[in-house]
Scaffold this motif. Structure first.
Motif, PDB file in Angstrom:
ATOM      1  N   CYS A 112       0.818  -1.215   0.000  1.00  0.00           N
ATOM      2  CA  CYS A 112       0.000   0.000   0.000  1.00  0.00           C
ATOM      3  C   CYS A 112       0.857   1.273   0.000  1.00  0.00           C
ATOM      4  CB  CYS A 112      -0.954   0.012   1.192  1.00  0.00           C
ATOM      5  SG  CYS A 112      -0.186   0.422   2.769  1.00  0.00           S
ATOM      6  N   VAL A 113       2.123   1.144   0.414  1.00  0.00           N
ATOM      7  CA  VAL A 113       3.017   2.302   0.441  1.00  0.00           C
ATOM      8  C   VAL A 113       3.557   2.574  -0.959  1.00  0.00           C
ATOM      9  CG1 VAL A 113       5.101   3.292   1.464  1.00  0.00           C
ATOM     10  CG2 VAL A 113       3.661   1.743   2.815  1.00  0.00           C
ATOM     11  N   LYS A 114       3.998   1.520  -1.658  1.00  0.00           N
ATOM     12  CA  LYS A 114       4.649   1.683  -2.966  1.00  0.00           C
ATOM     13  C   LYS A 114       3.682   1.585  -4.137  1.00  0.00           C
ATOM     14  CE  LYS A 114       8.942  -0.273  -1.129  1.00  0.00           C
ATOM     15  NZ  LYS A 114       9.885  -1.421  -1.199  1.00  0.00           N
ATOM     16  N   GLY A 115       2.516   0.987  -3.917  1.00  0.00           N
ATOM     17  CA  GLY A 115       1.553   0.857  -4.999  1.00  0.00           C
ATOM     18  C   GLY A 115       2.001  -0.129  -6.059  1.00  0.00           C
ATOM     19  N   VAL A 116       1.581   0.116  -7.293  1.00  0.00           N
ATOM     20  CA  VAL A 116       1.917  -0.779  -8.406  1.00  0.00           C
ATOM     21  C   VAL A 116       3.361  -0.524  -8.828  1.00  0.00           C
ATOM     22  CG1 VAL A 116       1.383  -1.442 -10.777  1.00  0.00           C
ATOM     23  CG2 VAL A 116      -0.465  -0.861  -9.193  1.00  0.00           C
ATOM     24  N   GLU A 117       4.187  -1.588  -8.810  1.00  0.00           N
ATOM     25  CA  GLU A 117       5.595  -1.465  -9.179  1.00  0.00           C
ATOM     26  C   GLU A 117       5.861  -2.192 -10.498  1.00  0.00           C
ATOM     27  OE1 GLU A 117       8.212  -1.598  -5.399  1.00  0.00           O
ATOM     28  OE2 GLU A 117       6.390  -2.691  -4.842  1.00  0.00           O
ATOM     29  N   GLU A 118       7.074  -2.011 -11.010  1.00  0.00           N
ATOM     30  CA  GLU A 118       7.412  -2.490 -12.360  1.00  0.00           C
ATOM     31  C   GLU A 118       7.160  -3.982 -12.537  1.00  0.00           C
ATOM     32  OE1 GLU A 118      11.321  -2.838 -15.295  1.00  0.00           O
ATOM     33  OE2 GLU A 118      11.515  -2.043 -13.277  1.00  0.00           O
ATOM     34  N   GLN A 119       7.667  -4.794 -11.608  1.00  0.00           N
ATOM     35  CA  GLN A 119       7.513  -6.241 -11.747  1.00  0.00           C
ATOM     36  C   GLN A 119       6.044  -6.646 -11.652  1.00  0.00           C
ATOM     37  OE1 GLN A 119       9.457  -8.324 -12.825  1.00  0.00           O
ATOM     38  NE2 GLN A 119       8.838 -10.357 -12.172  1.00  0.00           N
ATOM     39  N   THR A 120       5.263  -5.909 -10.863  1.00  0.00           N
ATOM     40  CA  THR A 120       3.820  -6.164 -10.759  1.00  0.00           C
ATOM     41  C   THR A 120       3.172  -6.044 -12.134  1.00  0.00           C
ATOM     42  OG1 THR A 120       3.927  -5.061  -8.605  1.00  0.00           O
ATOM     43  CG2 THR A 120       1.750  -5.616  -9.443  1.00  0.00           C
ATOM     44  N   GLU A 121       3.546  -5.011 -12.866  1.00  0.00           N
ATOM     45  CA  GLU A 121       2.966  -4.795 -14.193  1.00  0.00           C
ATOM     46  C   GLU A 121       3.356  -5.921 -15.149  1.00  0.00           C
ATOM     47  OE1 GLU A 121       2.917  -0.672 -15.736  1.00  0.00           O
ATOM     48  OE2 GLU A 121       4.060  -0.158 -13.945  1.00  0.00           O
ATOM     49  N   ARG A 122       4.616  -6.360 -15.095  1.00  0.00           N
ATOM     50  CA  ARG A 122       5.076  -7.430 -15.993  1.00  0.00           C
ATOM     51  C   ARG A 122       4.336  -8.733 -15.704  1.00  0.00           C
ATOM     52  NH1 ARG A 122      11.510  -7.593 -15.922  1.00  0.00           N
ATOM     53  NH2 ARG A 122      11.104  -9.241 -17.444  1.00  0.00           N
ATOM     54  N   LEU A 123       4.165  -9.051 -14.426  1.00  0.00           N
ATOM     55  CA  LEU A 123       3.463 -10.277 -14.058  1.00  0.00           C
ATOM     56  C   LEU A 123       1.997 -10.212 -14.474  1.00  0.00           C
ATOM     57  CD1 LEU A 123       5.036 -10.778 -10.532  1.00  0.00           C
ATOM     58  CD2 LEU A 123       5.385 -12.247 -12.506  1.00  0.00           C
ATOM     59  N   MET A 124       1.408  -9.034 -14.304  1.00  0.00           N
ATOM     60  CA  MET A 124      -0.001  -8.885 -14.655  1.00  0.00           C
ATOM     61  C   MET A 124      -0.210  -9.035 -16.159  1.00  0.00           C
ATOM     62  SD  MET A 124      -2.843  -8.556 -13.122  1.00  0.00           S
ATOM     63  CE  MET A 124      -4.551  -8.120 -13.439  1.00  0.00           C
ATOM     64  N   GLU A 125       0.773  -8.610 -16.944  1.00  0.00           N
ATOM     65  CA  GLU A 125       0.668  -8.780 -18.394  1.00  0.00           C
ATOM     66  C   GLU A 125       0.549 -10.259 -18.762  1.00  0.00           C
ATOM     67  OE1 GLU A 125       4.013  -6.891 -20.173  1.00  0.00           O
ATOM     68  OE2 GLU A 125       3.383  -4.870 -19.584  1.00  0.00           O
ATOM     69  N   VAL A 126       1.299 -11.107 -18.058  1.00  0.00           N
ATOM     70  CA  VAL A 126       1.227 -12.547 -18.309  1.00  0.00           C
ATOM     71  C   VAL A 126      -0.162 -13.077 -17.944  1.00  0.00           C
ATOM     72  CG1 VAL A 126       2.220 -14.790 -17.740  1.00  0.00           C
ATOM     73  CG2 VAL A 126       3.697 -12.796 -17.911  1.00  0.00           C
ATOM     74  N   CYS A 127      -0.688 -12.611 -16.826  1.00  0.00           N
ATOM     75  CA  CYS A 127      -2.045 -13.025 -16.422  1.00  0.00           C
ATOM     76  C   CYS A 127      -3.086 -12.573 -17.438  1.00  0.00           C
ATOM     77  CB  CYS A 127      -2.383 -12.444 -15.048  1.00  0.00           C
ATOM     78  SG  CYS A 127      -1.361 -13.062 -13.694  1.00  0.00           S
ATOM     79  N   ARG A 128      -2.913 -11.358 -17.962  1.00  0.00           N
ATOM     80  CA  ARG A 128      -3.887 -10.836 -18.920  1.00  0.00           C
ATOM     81  C   ARG A 128      -3.825 -11.621 -20.240  1.00  0.00           C
ATOM     82  NH1 ARG A 128      -7.673  -8.896 -17.990  1.00  0.00           N
ATOM     83  NH2 ARG A 128      -7.846  -6.999 -19.208  1.00  0.00           N
ATOM     84  N   MET A 129      -2.632 -12.098 -20.613  1.00  0.00           N
ATOM     85  CA  MET A 129      -2.487 -12.888 -21.841  1.00  0.00           C
ATOM     86  C   MET A 129      -3.353 -14.131 -21.799  1.00  0.00           C
ATOM     87  SD  MET A 129       1.639 -12.558 -22.302  1.00  0.00           S
ATOM     88  CE  MET A 129       1.742 -14.218 -22.933  1.00  0.00           C
ATOM     89  N   ARG A 130      -3.498 -14.710 -20.603  1.00  0.00           N
ATOM     90  CA  ARG A 130      -4.266 -15.957 -20.472  1.00  0.00           C
ATOM     91  C   ARG A 130      -5.647 -15.725 -19.847  1.00  0.00           C
ATOM     92  NH1 ARG A 130       0.980 -17.492 -18.533  1.00  0.00           N
ATOM     93  NH2 ARG A 130       2.036 -18.878 -19.992  1.00  0.00           N
TER      94      ARG A 130
END
Length: 531
Positions: A112-130
């Protein structure tokens, strides 16, 4: 219990996050609520000298990060829950990407302090692909962080998914008082308790004076206002858009304090998907089919260093897996049986007599398996979507002790089988080139080579920008290209030719000058590099 009933009670998911968001801590607290462990040790705590249950490799305990996917199983509310705790560090992203092929849903942890970080976005892209269903847990609410509504806006903007809060915090940081469940209309009042399960949950009508007495008039009024805004702005929760990967339910809590975890786990059991159908090179396989099939998504050498064992992690996709029964290894075209398959609780194992779709089984491996291998009950098919990617950093492995050459060779073969790095061999001089996606992997490999195999080495950086697998419809032209580019041609572990390009410009020139040669960026040979 019938196979269909067994399937319906399975839940197999991965926990993913940017490093230090609290992913491994959340994993441990889920095990605590599931009764799989009795006391949790806070990761990195100075008072509790115990490392997280899922971080069992020595280097993980020393560094306080996860560098290998752990598999854990426990029973909760008559459900069999399989958790795959993944590495958060970007240098081990490929292990996480492959793990995501073996799960049916994901819990994404956000600081909650740092919010969405770079690796979070990369991992989410993989989830969105499937279109993988995702639940978001916003962690560390006992610290001063971003405002909850700001976090929700950031999640939608950066992760490209609609969100729907199912719990809501009353303050944060030193004034954090608890979370209200919009899902089942209960209030959980915050208390610090890092090692045991204790709840202070009451069913409450937030419009009654009872809430004012519990949290104070100002905070009660703010909660009522926030809930009214949420119900007005966000659509009411519908399970189907979540299952379709279109909407992510959001929960708030503090994993290190065991807070908000039970609401997450209970709702997860209510809404998360059962084992899903999966694609192969021949057809889509449904979990309820009678004949067994499954695929290997991870290999781990020396899970128990005392026994030098090597274990392949198999995701069961259909039918029933039975101990001692022969199954068909489709790549090798031979039948094999397993006398001692295991299920896992981090580094402890228990014998498995049978397994069902959704389960992850550990198989003792003598070098039979590679990542992506398929086992079936006779049918010749191969599960797809589990490739190796072109590495980003390349270094030559240099032996520092000629007396331990065999140990070094065995060690690097086994460790690269795990998928954390790729091994390429240059025929001239039999030089071994290791490719990874991050520097930390070299440190881990060097540490494990010495600790597990007694082999010492050093790394020499190589001027390589990209590795591309080579194929051609014309074998003669491929052979000629390999002959002419001999100094730039290496071979992977399956003896496939690989072009090692020193720069992107050199790669582009070779692609343009050799139209009959296909250059591939993954080992599945499906994605050719565009010139």
């Amino acid at each position: 219990m019938s196979t269909i009933q067994e399937i319906s009670r399975r839940r197999t998911f991965a926990i993913i996050s940017h490093p230090d968001a609290g992913k491994t801590t959340l994993t441990e607290k889920l095990l605590l609520f599931g009764g799989a462990i009795q006391t949790a040790g806070a990761v990195k705590s100075n008072k509790i000298k115990k490392t997280a249950t899922s971080d069992f490799m020595e280097i993980e305990k020393q560094r306080g990060i996860s560098v290998a996917t752990s598999v854990m199983t426990f029973e909760y509310r008559n459900m069999k829950i399989n958790i795959l705790d993944t590495p958060g560090h970007k240098d081990f992203a490929e292990d996480t990407y492959r793990t995501l092929t073996a799960v049916d849903s994901v819990i994404l942890v956000i600081d909650c302090v740092k919010g969405v970080e770079e690796q979070t976005e990369r991992l989410m892209e993989v989830c969105r692909m499937r279109d993988t269903p995702v639940i978001i847990f916003i962690n560390k609410m006992d610290r001063e962080g971003q405002a909850p509504f700001d976090l929700l806006d950031e999640l939608e903007a950066k992760l490209n998914i609609r969100v729907r809060p199912l719990t809501w915090p009353v303050n944060m940081g030193s004034d954090f008082k608890g979370v209200y469940s919009l899902y089942d209309k209960t209030m959980n009042f915050f208390r610090i308790n890092k090692t045991k399960v204790e709840d202070d949950v009451v069913e409450i009508d937030i419009n009654t004076p009872v809430l004012d007495e519990k949290v104070g008039e100002r905070d009660a009024a703010q909660l009522r206002e926030d809930v009214e805004l949420i119900e007005g702005v966000y659509d009411s929760f519908d399970r189907q858009p979540y299952l379709d990967g279109k909407v992510a339910p959001v929960f708030f809590g503090s994993a290190v304090n065991n807070f908000g975890v039970k609401e997450l786990l209970d709702t997860f059991c209510d809404i998360s998907p059962e084992p899903i159908a999966r694609a192969t090179d021949k057809r889509v396989v449904k979990p309820e089919e009678s004949k067994f099939s499954g695929f290997v998504f991870k290999i781990h050498a020396n899970l128990d260093p005392r026994h030098r064992d090597r274990i392949a992690f198999l995701r069961i996709c259909s039918g029933t897996f039975e101990r001692g029964k022969f199954y068909h290894h489709t790549r090798l075209d031979k039948d094999i049986r397993f006398a001692s398959p295991f299920s896992f609780m981090a580094d402890s194992k228990s014998l498995v007599e049978e397994g069902f779709p959704g389960d992850v089984v550990g198989l003792y491996d003598t070098g039979t398996f590679k990542i992506g291998d398929t086992l079936t009950e006779g049918e010749d098919l191969q599960y797809t979507g589990i490739p190796s990617f072109s590495p980003e950093i390349f270094k030559e492995l240099v032996n520092l002790d000629p007396m331990k050459a065999k140990q070094l060779d065995k060690g690097i073969q086994q460790l690269t089988d795990e998928g954390v790095a790729q091994l390429f061999t240059l025929p001239i001089g039999n030089r071994k080139i290791v490719g990874t996606v991050g520097e930390l992997q070299f440190e881990v490999i060097q540490y494990r080579l010495e600790g597990e195999y007694g082999a010492k080495c050093r790394w020499t950086p190589m001027p390589i920008s990209k590795a591309c697998w080579l194929t051609s419809d014309d074998k003669r032209k491929l052979d000629e290209f390999v002959r002419l580019k001999g100094m730039q041609i290496a071979y992977d572990k399956d003896q496939n030719p690989v072009f090692l390009a020193e720069s992107d410009w050199i790669l582009r020139m070779n692609i343009q000058n050799n139209p009959d040669i296909k250059f591939h960026t993954t080992s599945e040979f499906k994605t050719a590099v565009e010139a």
